[in-house]
Scaffold this motif. Structure first.
Motif, PDB file in Angstrom:
ATOM      1  N   TYR A  62     -18.075 -19.479  22.168  1.00 27.48           N
ATOM      2  CA  TYR A  62     -19.288 -19.686  22.198  1.00 27.48           C
ATOM      3  C   TYR A  62     -19.911 -19.404  20.529  1.00 27.48           C
ATOM      4  CZ  TYR A  62     -19.342 -19.650  27.049  1.00 27.48           C
ATOM      5  OH  TYR A  62     -19.220 -19.854  28.608  1.00 27.48           O
ATOM      6  N   GLY A 120     -29.716 -18.930  20.053  1.00 24.73           N
ATOM      7  CA  GLY A 120     -28.850 -18.060  21.420  1.00 24.73           C
ATOM      8  C   GLY A 120     -27.593 -18.575  21.269  1.00 24.73           C
ATOM      9  N   TYR A 173     -26.341 -11.418  31.542  1.00 24.39           N
ATOM     10  CA  TYR A 173     -25.081 -10.693  30.830  1.00 24.39           C
ATOM     11  C   TYR A 173     -26.096  -9.688  29.829  1.00 24.39           C
ATOM     12  CZ  TYR A 173     -20.884 -12.975  31.748  1.00 24.39           C
ATOM     13  OH  TYR A 173     -19.714 -13.595  32.290  1.00 24.39           O
ATOM     14  N   GLU A 226     -30.084  -6.418  24.462  1.00 28.82           N
ATOM     15  CA  GLU A 226     -30.637  -7.773  24.539  1.00 28.82           C
ATOM     16  C   GLU A 226     -29.820  -8.637  25.797  1.00 28.82           C
ATOM     17  OE1 GLU A 226     -29.709 -10.492  21.185  1.00 28.82           O
ATOM     18  OE2 GLU A 226     -31.291 -11.714  21.873  1.00 28.82           O
ATOM     19  N   PHE A 243     -29.165 -11.832  28.575  1.00 24.38           N
ATOM     20  CA  PHE A 243     -29.007 -13.380  28.715  1.00 24.38           C
ATOM     21  C   PHE A 243     -28.866 -13.576  30.097  1.00 24.38           C
ATOM     22  CE2 PHE A 243     -28.725 -13.965  23.985  1.00 24.38           C
ATOM     23  CZ  PHE A 243     -28.225 -12.765  23.415  1.00 24.38           C
ATOM     24  N   LEU A 249     -20.545 -21.713  30.465  1.00 28.57           N
ATOM     25  CA  LEU A 249     -21.954 -21.035  30.687  1.00 28.57           C
ATOM     26  C   LEU A 249     -22.947 -21.670  29.962  1.00 28.57           C
ATOM     27  CD1 LEU A 249     -20.962 -17.338  31.290  1.00 28.57           C
ATOM     28  CD2 LEU A 249     -21.790 -18.877  32.938  1.00 28.57           C
ATOM     29  N   PHE A 291     -26.478 -20.498  28.186  1.00 29.54           N
ATOM     30  CA  PHE A 291     -27.053 -19.419  28.307  1.00 29.54           C
ATOM     31  C   PHE A 291     -28.725 -19.647  27.838  1.00 29.54           C
ATOM     32  CE2 PHE A 291     -24.188 -15.835  28.329  1.00 29.54           C
ATOM     33  CZ  PHE A 291     -22.961 -16.375  28.080  1.00 29.54           C
ATOM     34  N   GLY A 292     -29.653 -18.906  28.406  1.00 31.79           N
ATOM     35  CA  GLY A 292     -30.910 -18.784  27.722  1.00 31.79           C
ATOM     36  C   GLY A 292     -30.861 -18.247  26.272  1.00 31.79           C
ATOM     37  N   THR A 293     -31.863 -18.262  25.435  1.00 28.69           N
ATOM     38  CA  THR A 293     -31.969 -17.592  24.368  1.00 28.69           C
ATOM     39  C   THR A 293     -32.120 -16.201  24.207  1.00 28.69           C
ATOM     40  OG1 THR A 293     -34.373 -18.023  24.299  1.00 28.69           O
ATOM     41  CG2 THR A 293     -33.162 -19.872  23.333  1.00 28.69           C
TER      42      THR A 293
END
Lengths: 115, 114
Positions: free
Chosen positions: A35, A42, B36, B88, B90, B102, B104-106
């Motif tokens: 990732y 993000g 997460y 943070e 997520f 996955l 993910f959102g920001t």
């Protein structure tokens, strides 16, 4: 036991150079993921490997990006002719395979800065 | 294509306040849902996950999340936050049975003031 490890932890390179980022997954995990985490974007999926199946490369942003996984373990993400927009933290994760329900364990990431 | 929206980008709370972080996803099929967390200087780690069954799931450190299928939502809650919850958060989703990747959102940056 050891978690996911990545190297280097930081990489500074000049625009146009190639870079290689390494990931050592948790022993026995058959799935490995890359990732990218950048400001304002993000966490973005790049590529994932599952056992001997063909990798899912659907997240790679351009053909300058490639990855391989040797012997079902260590993986290398290669970025050719780096651009400033490639600057980000590159995260590797691994998991056992459980129909998508498994927890992905993340490494500490490699912070790439392209000058 | 799947997508995940986290509406709160930055949340500041005092200790003992209640927390709710919003997460909405876009996907027409069955999904697996995750939260997460990334504490300062640490790796991303799993807080909780939902696959099926009871839509109210409990995770580590007193967190819980509720899956509301009709609203495509999976909001994270904690009744009383602590300074150590500063991190943070997520939200993430994958298509059940189809892929493990996955989306993910920001992320939501939570700061808890003592």
């Amino acid at each position: 036991g050891a978690g996911v490890s990545q190297s280097p932890s930081n990489k500074v390179t000049e625009k146009g150079k190639d870079v290689e980022l390494r990931c050592d997954p948790i022993s026995g995990h058959t799935a490995l993921y890359w990732y990218r985490q950048s400001l304002g974007q993000g966490l973005e999926f790049l590529i994932y490997f599952q056992g001997n199946s063909a990798p899912d490369k659907s997240g790679l942003p351009s053909d300058r990006f490639s990855a391989e996984r040797t012997g079902g373990s260590v993986s290398t993400l290669t970025i050719q002719r780096t651009q400033q927009e490639d600057s980000a933290v590159y995260l590797c994760a691994s998991s056992s395979w459980d129909r998508g329900q498994d927890e992905q364990f993340f490494g500490p990431g490699t912070r790439l800065t392209v000058l | 294509a799947q997508s995940v929206s986290q509406h709160n980008h930055h949340v500041i709370l005092s200790e003992a306040a209640s927390l709710e972080l919003g997460c909405n996803y876009s996907y027409g099929g069955t999904v697996n849902l995750f939260w997460y967390v990334q504490y300062p200087g640490q790796h991303l780690q799993l807080l909780l996950k939902y696959f099926s069954g009871d839509p109210l799931v409990k995770g580590i450190k007193g967190f819980e999340a509720e899956f509301i299928k009709s609203k495509f939502s999976f909001n994270l809650r904690k009744p009383s936050v602590q300074w150590s919850d500063t991190a943070e958060y997520f939200c993430a989703v994958n298509a059940a049975g189809a892929t493990n990747k996955l989306i993910f959102g920001t992320g939501t940056l939570l700061a808890v003031q003592p």
